[in-house]
Design a protein around this motif. Structure first.
Motif, PDB file in Angstrom:
ATOM      1  N   CYS A 276       0.694  -1.282  -0.247  1.00 33.26           N
ATOM      2  CA  CYS A 276      -0.124  -0.097  -0.023  1.00 33.26           C
ATOM      3  C   CYS A 276       0.844   1.381  -0.088  1.00 33.26           C
ATOM      4  O   CYS A 276       0.823   2.042   0.818  1.00 33.26           O
ATOM      5  N   ARG A 277       1.692   1.358  -1.032  1.00 28.61           N
ATOM      6  CA  ARG A 277       2.465   2.760  -1.008  1.00 28.61           C
ATOM      7  C   ARG A 277       1.763   3.802  -1.725  1.00 28.61           C
ATOM      8  O   ARG A 277       2.031   4.032  -2.760  1.00 28.61           O
ATOM      9  N   TRP A 278       0.763   4.302  -0.865  1.00 29.28           N
ATOM     10  CA  TRP A 278       0.238   5.644  -1.238  1.00 29.28           C
ATOM     11  C   TRP A 278      -0.197   6.455  -0.021  1.00 29.28           C
ATOM     12  O   TRP A 278      -0.391   5.778   1.100  1.00 29.28           O
ATOM     13  N   ALA A 279      -0.764   7.545  -0.314  1.00 27.18           N
ATOM     14  CA  ALA A 279      -1.268   8.439   0.756  1.00 27.18           C
ATOM     15  C   ALA A 279      -2.732   7.870   1.034  1.00 27.18           C
ATOM     16  O   ALA A 279      -3.350   7.035   0.229  1.00 27.18           O
ATOM     17  N   GLY A 280      -3.318   8.445   1.985  1.00 36.30           N
ATOM     18  CA  GLY A 280      -4.710   7.993   2.442  1.00 36.30           C
ATOM     19  C   GLY A 280      -5.568   8.588   1.072  1.00 36.30           C
ATOM     20  O   GLY A 280      -6.614   8.106   0.764  1.00 36.30           O
ATOM     21  N   LEU A 281      -5.434   9.725   0.839  1.00 36.28           N
ATOM     22  CA  LEU A 281      -6.203  10.617  -0.407  1.00 36.28           C
ATOM     23  C   LEU A 281      -5.133  10.981  -1.074  1.00 36.28           C
ATOM     24  O   LEU A 281      -4.261  12.094  -0.471  1.00 36.28           O
ATOM     25  N   ASN A 282      -5.027  10.859  -2.523  1.00 37.31           N
ATOM     26  CA  ASN A 282      -4.103  11.352  -3.303  1.00 37.31           C
ATOM     27  C   ASN A 282      -4.813  12.403  -4.375  1.00 37.31           C
ATOM     28  O   ASN A 282      -5.648  12.157  -5.065  1.00 37.31           O
ATOM     29  N   CYS A 283      -4.309  13.601  -4.450  1.00 35.27           N
ATOM     30  CA  CYS A 283      -4.660  14.699  -5.333  1.00 35.27           C
ATOM     31  C   CYS A 283      -3.838  14.276  -6.694  1.00 35.27           C
ATOM     32  O   CYS A 283      -2.706  13.993  -6.567  1.00 35.27           O
ATOM     33  N   LEU A 284      -4.730  14.217  -7.972  1.00 36.72           N
ATOM     34  CA  LEU A 284      -3.864  13.896  -9.130  1.00 36.72           C
ATOM     35  C   LEU A 284      -3.572  15.151  -9.652  1.00 36.72           C
ATOM     36  O   LEU A 284      -2.959  15.323 -10.870  1.00 36.72           O
ATOM     37  N   GLY A 285      -3.926  16.384  -9.272  1.00 32.46           N
ATOM     38  CA  GLY A 285      -3.564  17.689  -9.750  1.00 32.46           C
ATOM     39  C   GLY A 285      -4.313  18.674  -8.811  1.00 32.46           C
ATOM     40  O   GLY A 285      -4.252  18.517  -7.765  1.00 32.46           O
ATOM     41  N   ASN A 286      -4.540  19.860  -9.370  1.00 32.19           N
ATOM     42  CA  ASN A 286      -5.161  20.824  -8.568  1.00 32.19           C
ATOM     43  C   ASN A 286      -6.562  20.435  -8.250  1.00 32.19           C
ATOM     44  O   ASN A 286      -7.206  19.764  -8.643  1.00 32.19           O
ATOM     45  N   ALA A 287      -6.733  20.501  -6.778  1.00 36.58           N
ATOM     46  CA  ALA A 287      -8.084  20.052  -6.372  1.00 36.58           C
ATOM     47  C   ALA A 287      -8.560  20.844  -5.248  1.00 36.58           C
ATOM     48  O   ALA A 287      -7.890  21.640  -4.699  1.00 36.58           O
ATOM     49  N   THR A 288     -10.063  20.713  -4.713  1.00 35.40           N
ATOM     50  CA  THR A 288     -10.541  21.425  -3.870  1.00 35.40           C
ATOM     51  C   THR A 288     -11.162  20.268  -2.835  1.00 35.40           C
ATOM     52  O   THR A 288     -12.224  19.404  -3.478  1.00 35.40           O
ATOM     53  N   ILE A 289     -11.267  20.480  -1.677  1.00 34.98           N
ATOM     54  CA  ILE A 289     -11.820  19.444  -0.666  1.00 34.98           C
ATOM     55  C   ILE A 289     -12.723  20.401   0.094  1.00 34.98           C
ATOM     56  O   ILE A 289     -12.280  21.432   0.703  1.00 34.98           O
ATOM     57  N   ILE A 290     -14.154  20.359   0.191  1.00 35.70           N
ATOM     58  CA  ILE A 290     -15.077  20.775   1.102  1.00 35.70           C
ATOM     59  C   ILE A 290     -15.324  20.289   2.192  1.00 35.70           C
ATOM     60  O   ILE A 290     -15.630  18.932   2.018  1.00 35.70           O
ATOM     61  N   LEU A 291     -15.123  20.569   3.409  1.00 34.15           N
ATOM     62  CA  LEU A 291     -15.638  19.915   4.676  1.00 34.15           C
ATOM     63  C   LEU A 291     -17.078  20.061   4.786  1.00 34.15           C
ATOM     64  O   LEU A 291     -17.565  21.071   5.189  1.00 34.15           O
ATOM     65  N   ALA A 292     -18.040  19.317   4.786  1.00 33.73           N
ATOM     66  CA  ALA A 292     -19.523  19.113   4.835  1.00 33.73           C
ATOM     67  C   ALA A 292     -19.625  20.136   6.281  1.00 33.73           C
ATOM     68  O   ALA A 292     -19.204  19.504   7.319  1.00 33.73           O
ATOM     69  N   ASP A 293     -20.668  20.685   6.644  1.00 31.53           N
ATOM     70  CA  ASP A 293     -20.946  21.382   7.841  1.00 31.53           C
ATOM     71  C   ASP A 293     -21.356  20.175   8.679  1.00 31.53           C
ATOM     72  O   ASP A 293     -22.227  19.469   8.239  1.00 31.53           O
TER      73      ASP A 293
END
Length: 173
Positions: free
Chosen positions: A96-113
């Motif tokens: 499992c040579r990877w991060a928990g969540l991988n951005c493949l380029g520019n990205a935005t994460i919104i944290l739901a209220d």
């Protein structure tokens, strides 16, 4: 004319065709252009790698011990975390040579209220959330700004960014 069958597979997928919302596991015959509604991706049902697309919502818990899947965010996508818990596996340096969540380029994460979201790296040299060099990850809250993110890295990886000998890009929170 074309025939379309949507397969649920534990993931909610709905397609809007004209004014009709189509449901998983039914067969439709239609013509014209279909547009995809944002998908809610349930982590507990994943059994293969997943690339999140623009508008996707990630929720539920991924058990990294039995679910050894890589989750990525497509370049240019904005995704929402709504009670998402990604638990890394941490079994060996070769697995499992990877991060928990991988951005493949520019990205935005919104944290739901009103939600708490957590991401743990899968392997000790990788970050919880990887931002590639030269790219930007923007993390923002929902309209009320009450969403939370816990990035719980083990050993050499950063919470958000890079890892051991792994460069990272820009992070805007």
């Amino acid at each position: 004319w074309w025939t379309l069958k949507l397969v649920g597979g534990g993931i909610t997928r709905y397609v809007k065709l004209g004014e009709k919302m189509m449901e998983p596991n039914k067969v439709y015959r239609a013509s014209g252009e279909a547009t995809y509604a944002p998908n809610t991706r349930l982590l507990s049902s994943l059994n293969e790698d997943l690339e999140l697309a623009n508008g996707d919502v990630l929720t539920g818990t991924l058990d990294g011990k039995t679910q050894k899947v890589k989750i990525s965010i497509a370049a240019g996508a904005t995704v929402t975390l709504a009670g998402a818990n990604i638990n890394g596996v941490h079994t060996s340096d070769t697995e499992c040579r990877w991060a928990g969540l991988n951005c493949l380029g520019n990205a935005t994460i919104i944290l739901a209220d009103g939600t708490t979201n957590s991401v743990t790296n899968f392997q000790r040299f990788y970050p919880c959330i990887h931002v590639p060099e030269g790219k930007t990850l923007t993390i923002r809250g929902g309209s009320a700004g009450t969403g939370k993110l816990i990035a719980n890295a083990h050993n050499f990886g950063a919470g958000i960014g890079g890892g051991y000998k792994i460069s990272c890009g820009n992070i805007e929170i």
